[in-house]
Design a protein around this motif. Structure first.
Motif, PDB file in Angstrom:
ATOM      1  N   UNK A 268       0.916  -1.118   0.026  1.00 12.83           N
ATOM      2  CA  UNK A 268      -0.003  -0.011  -0.006  1.00 12.83           C
ATOM      3  C   UNK A 268       0.851   1.338   0.057  1.00 12.83           C
ATOM      4  N   UNK A 269       1.445   1.524  -1.086  1.00 11.07           N
ATOM      5  CA  UNK A 269       2.444   2.634  -1.211  1.00 11.07           C
ATOM      6  C   UNK A 269       1.582   3.920  -1.933  1.00 11.07           C
ATOM      7  N   UNK A 270       2.356   5.223  -1.580  1.00 13.72           N
ATOM      8  CA  UNK A 270       1.793   6.418  -2.195  1.00 13.72           C
ATOM      9  C   UNK A 270       2.733   7.150  -2.861  1.00 13.72           C
ATOM     10  N   UNK A 271       2.445   7.956  -3.480  1.00 14.65           N
ATOM     11  CA  UNK A 271       3.304   8.867  -4.214  1.00 14.65           C
ATOM     12  C   UNK A 271       3.159  10.272  -3.679  1.00 14.65           C
ATOM     13  N   UNK A 272       4.546  10.908  -3.529  1.00 19.58           N
ATOM     14  CA  UNK A 272       4.478  12.375  -2.931  1.00 19.58           C
ATOM     15  C   UNK A 272       5.487  13.255  -3.735  1.00 19.58           C
ATOM     16  N   UNK A 273       5.020  14.419  -4.055  1.00 17.88           N
ATOM     17  CA  UNK A 273       5.905  15.083  -4.727  1.00 17.88           C
ATOM     18  C   UNK A 273       7.277  15.700  -4.079  1.00 17.88           C
ATOM     19  N   UNK A 274       8.377  15.726  -4.440  1.00 15.96           N
ATOM     20  CA  UNK A 274       9.579  16.128  -3.895  1.00 15.96           C
ATOM     21  C   UNK A 274       9.508  17.670  -3.760  1.00 15.96           C
ATOM     22  N   UNK A 275      10.373  18.195  -2.795  1.00 10.04           N
ATOM     23  CA  UNK A 275      10.481  19.624  -2.939  1.00 10.04           C
ATOM     24  C   UNK A 275      11.500  20.047  -4.076  1.00 10.04           C
ATOM     25  N   UNK A 276      12.285  19.009  -4.434  1.00 14.85           N
ATOM     26  CA  UNK A 276      13.285  19.529  -5.355  1.00 14.85           C
ATOM     27  C   UNK A 276      14.723  19.945  -4.764  1.00 14.85           C
ATOM     28  N   UNK A 277      14.789  19.920  -3.423  1.00 15.21           N
ATOM     29  CA  UNK A 277      16.117  20.296  -2.770  1.00 15.21           C
ATOM     30  C   UNK A 277      16.655  18.848  -2.395  1.00 15.21           C
ATOM     31  N   UNK A 278      17.932  18.781  -2.676  1.00 14.95           N
ATOM     32  CA  UNK A 278      18.700  17.809  -2.356  1.00 14.95           C
ATOM     33  C   UNK A 278      20.008  17.805  -1.913  1.00 14.95           C
ATOM     34  N   UNK A 279      20.875  16.932  -1.376  1.00 16.99           N
ATOM     35  CA  UNK A 279      22.407  17.231  -0.944  1.00 16.99           C
ATOM     36  C   UNK A 279      23.369  16.043  -1.842  1.00 16.99           C
ATOM     37  N   UNK A 280      24.559  16.491  -2.184  1.00 12.44           N
ATOM     38  CA  UNK A 280      25.450  15.715  -2.745  1.00 12.44           C
ATOM     39  C   UNK A 280      25.664  14.354  -1.848  1.00 12.44           C
ATOM     40  N   UNK A 281      25.760  13.293  -2.334  1.00  9.42           N
ATOM     41  CA  UNK A 281      25.903  12.110  -1.478  1.00  9.42           C
ATOM     42  C   UNK A 281      27.442  11.774  -2.078  1.00  9.42           C
ATOM     43  N   UNK A 282      27.678  11.706  -3.299  1.00 10.27           N
ATOM     44  CA  UNK A 282      28.783  11.276  -4.063  1.00 10.27           C
ATOM     45  C   UNK A 282      28.681  11.644  -5.598  1.00 10.27           C
TER      46      UNK A 282
END
Ligand SMILES: [Zn+2]
Length: 129
Positions: A50-64
């Motif tokens: 039972x999964x749902x979809x959510x909109x991302x804010x568009x902000x992220x951080x670099x992992x690698x």
């Protein structure tokens, strides 16, 4: 030369690809609190379907990231040098992407913003620094 990326759109990942066509990035969420990408039929943490979809804010951080100076696939030779990065969305999911802009500033933890590349047959989620 324009490089086109072939993707397999199916019933599980269609909301992700449809969102990108609208310039938006969606990820999946479960009532257990887990958020993830890439899309899957069930929650990778608890197997709930039972999964749902959510909109991302568009902000992220670099992992690698890595920078390619050799085109191992000839279709990418016009993009050299280019980077392939892992970023973590503010909401938690991580995805593999490219980062555009002043990439000399790339650093782990650097904030990047979603920049959907709509210039392709299938839009892609890229980020800019
Ligand atoms: Zn779950």
């Amino acid at each position: 030369m324009t490089t086109e990326i072939a993707v397999d759109v199916d019933s599980i990942n269609k909301p992700y690809w449809d969102g990108l066509k609208q310039g938006q990035l969606f990820y999946q969420a479960c009532q257990c609190g887990h958020h993830w990408l890439p899309p899957s039929r069930h929650c990778p943490a608890c197997l709930n379907e039972n999964v749902t979809w959510q909109q991302a804010s568009g902000e992220a951080t670099v992992v690698s990231w890595v920078v390619y100076h050799v085109a191992y696939n000839p279709e990418f030779k016009d993009r050299l040098p280019y980077n392939v990065a892992i970023v973590r969305l503010r909401e938690g999911p991580q995805l593999i992407t490219n980062i555009e802009g002043d990439t000399q500033r790339l650093a782990v933890g650097e904030t990047v913003r979603l920049k959907v590349d709509l210039g392709l047959e299938q839009p892609l989620a890229r980020f800019s620094i």
